[in-house]
Write an enzyme that holds these catalytic residues in place. Structure first.
Site, PDB file in Angstrom:
ATOM      1  CD1 TRP A  31      -2.883   1.549   0.713  1.00 23.79           C
ATOM      2  CD2 TRP A  31      -1.480   2.367   2.243  1.00 23.79           C
ATOM      3  NE1 TRP A  31      -3.372   2.781   1.114  1.00 23.79           N
ATOM      4  CE2 TRP A  31      -2.522   3.306   2.052  1.00 23.79           C
ATOM      5  CE3 TRP A  31      -0.481   2.668   3.159  1.00 23.79           C
ATOM      6  CZ2 TRP A  31      -2.585   4.508   2.738  1.00 23.79           C
ATOM      7  CZ3 TRP A  31      -0.537   3.872   3.857  1.00 23.79           C
ATOM      8  CH2 TRP A  31      -1.573   4.769   3.649  1.00 23.79           C
ATOM      9  CG  HIS A  32       3.252   2.484   3.294  1.00 28.96           C
ATOM     10  ND1 HIS A  32       2.625   1.506   4.046  1.00 28.96           N
ATOM     11  CD2 HIS A  32       3.164   3.630   4.028  1.00 28.96           C
ATOM     12  CE1 HIS A  32       2.191   2.030   5.176  1.00 28.96           C
ATOM     13  NE2 HIS A  32       2.499   3.311   5.194  1.00 28.96           N
ATOM     14  N   GLY A  33       3.942   1.556  -1.244  1.00 28.19           N
ATOM     15  CA  GLY A  33       4.683   1.747  -2.494  1.00 28.19           C
ATOM     16  C   GLY A  33       4.938   0.428  -3.191  1.00 28.19           C
TER      17      GLY A  33
END
Length: 487
Positions: free
Chosen positions: A321-323
């Site tokens: 989700w973050h990257g």
């Protein structure tokens, strides 16, 4: 539109002036407040870039129609056979449609969206939208038939950029009620906003100057191990103060308006286990992952091996989700592994009877180590940072030798790669120390509650002292965007 800006100050003063005049409009007061809030949210989001607006409108439309479809009689079944398969297929198609913009911008080849900036808050309002769809599916909330309710829920401007991620069951009922001016809400909101300003501009941005200098890719290999270690510790506090500062400002603005946006951080670096850390860090995301990933996978109600799988899968989702780079995958995997090890060694950990401070320090070191992969622009830089730690024993020897030859101040400057004036580093450390002391003082009770219990003269003296600290340590030379606005 940055919270700490002249534009936002004008925007917010004008908005709340009309917002709190609305209750005088009799039976139309609630409708008027809702329209004003929707217009304010649209203006706030469009101010960032008009190109972002279609993605927000798309999310609102998908969220609304997903709820209508899920709540309709023709799809209100969950049996077996063909109908059950058909229902699940439609449900997954709706979820995929909601995720489509996020997946496109984060994981599609960059050539596909070259020149298009990542829409502000896309990850946050997408997860907010998904929570509504999932909760409608589980019948935890009623389907909203009025698209205005969904539009207000998805676009609620205080939290749209970087959270806290809201749940429909909490926010939508508040959006349907009348909000009158409340002195306590207004003052408490302003105080929490000011606390966020201190954390962002006096601590996070001040630490960022040193972290960016030490972690610069072109000079990373030449850095001492001590400088790299200090930058790693500083980054742990930078990202905490930066992200929690936005949450404080968003929660403060919401409270001023009469909304409860929830708590998003609760002294995470005082946690005594990695599991405890995630109960305190980015609470709106960690509970989202628990409710919509971990528990549906079986949670802790399955065999031990499956529990470990569920933990790893949940934190891999958090990383992704973050990257989309390997750095974030490794960061998520590390936290999953930490959780598994913590669960496997829970008995030994409790029997060890280590002092609270020792356990909290161990957890902080594990979390700070994982932040290396979060901060480094690529995997090779992350590995170079870790490799630098091997220099620390020799750096200590060199430091003592340099103290004898050039003096303590110059020896420390060289060893820690202090760029610029030595007093700049002193100010960073003092501001960080003030933050740590205030955090420890509010470990068991919030600062707002503590201040309320004091006499009038003590309260006002504390306000003046805080204002002086804010002015003194405000970092005017370096102002960065909020870190989580990139996600």
């Amino acid at each position: 539109m940055q919270f700490v800006s002249f534009a936002f100050a004008i925007f917010f003063v004008v908005f709340v002036s009309f917002y709190y005049l609305a209750p005088r409009c009799g039976k139309n007061a609630i409708a008027l407040q809702r329209i004003l809030l929707l217009l304010a949210s649209a203006c706030f989001y469009a101010f960032a870039d008009l190109k972002f607006v279609p993605f927000l409108l798309y999310s609102i439309a998908v969220t609304y129609f997903a709820g209508i479809i899920i709540g309709s009689d023709s799809f209100n079944f969950d049996g077996g056979g063909y109908k059950g398969v058909q229902y699940r297929a439609v449900f997954f198609a709706l979820v995929a449609a909601d995720l489509l913009p996020l997946l496109f911008f984060k994981y599609a080849p960059k050539t596909w969206h070259s020149g298009i900036i990542f829409p502000l808050g896309l990850s946050f309002f997408t997860f907010q939208s998904l929570s509504y769809i999932f909760d409608c599916r589980a019948k935890k909330i009623q389907v909203e038939k009025n698209i205005l309710d969904i539009a207000l829920f998805v676009s609620f401007f205080p939290v749209i950029s970087s959270g806290p991620i809201q749940r429909a069951g909490n926010l939508i009922p508040q959006l349907k009620t009348l909000h009158k001016f409340d002195y306590d809400n207004a003052t408490c909101g302003m105080k929490q906003f000011a606390w966020g300003v201190f954390k962002k501009f006096c601590v996070a941005d001040a630490l960022a100057v040193y972290v960016d200098f030490v972690y610069a890719s072109e000079s990373l290999a030449s850095r001492t191990g001590l400088a790299t270690l200090l930058a790693t510790i500083f980054y742990a506090f930078q990202i905490y103060c930066d992200f929690s500062a936005y949450s404080d400002m968003a929660i403060g603005v919401s409270r001023f308006m009469g909304f409860d946006a929830g708590k998003n951080f609760d002294h995470p670096y005082l946690a005594t286990s990695v599991g405890d850390f995630w109960r305190r860090w980015h609470i709106s995301l960690s509970t989202w992952l628990r409710d919509y990933i971990y528990i549906p996978l079986g949670g802790s109600r399955v065999a031990l091996a499956r529990i470990y799988f569920n933990l790893l899968a949940t934190f891999l989702v958090s990383g992704i989700w973050h990257g989309s780079t390997w750095n974030f995958v490794i960061w998520g995997a590390l936290h999953g592994v930490f959780q598994c090890i913590g669960r496997a060694s829970k008995g030994l950990w409790e029997k060890s009877r280590l002092p609270y401070f020792v356990r909290a320090t161990i957890v902080f070191c594990l979390v700070a180590f994982a932040w290396i992969f979060f901060r480094a622009p690529n995997l090779s830089d992350a590995l170079a940072i870790i490799k630098n730690f091997g220099k620390i024993p020799q750096d200590i020897v060199n430091l003592f030798a340099a103290v004898k030859s050039v003096g303590l101040k110059d020896a420390v400057k060289a060893s820690l790669a202090i760029d610029g004036g030595f007093m700049g580093m002193v100010n960073r450390c003092v501001a960080l120390l003030i933050f740590v002391c205030l955090s420890l003082a509010t470990r068991k009770q919030s600062g707002l509650k503590i201040v309320k219990t004091k006499s009038t003269i003590v309260r006002w003296l504390s306000y003046y002292a805080f204002a002086i600290i804010l002015i003194w340590f405000y970092n005017t030379g370096f102002v960065s965007n909020f870190i989580y606005s990139n996600f």
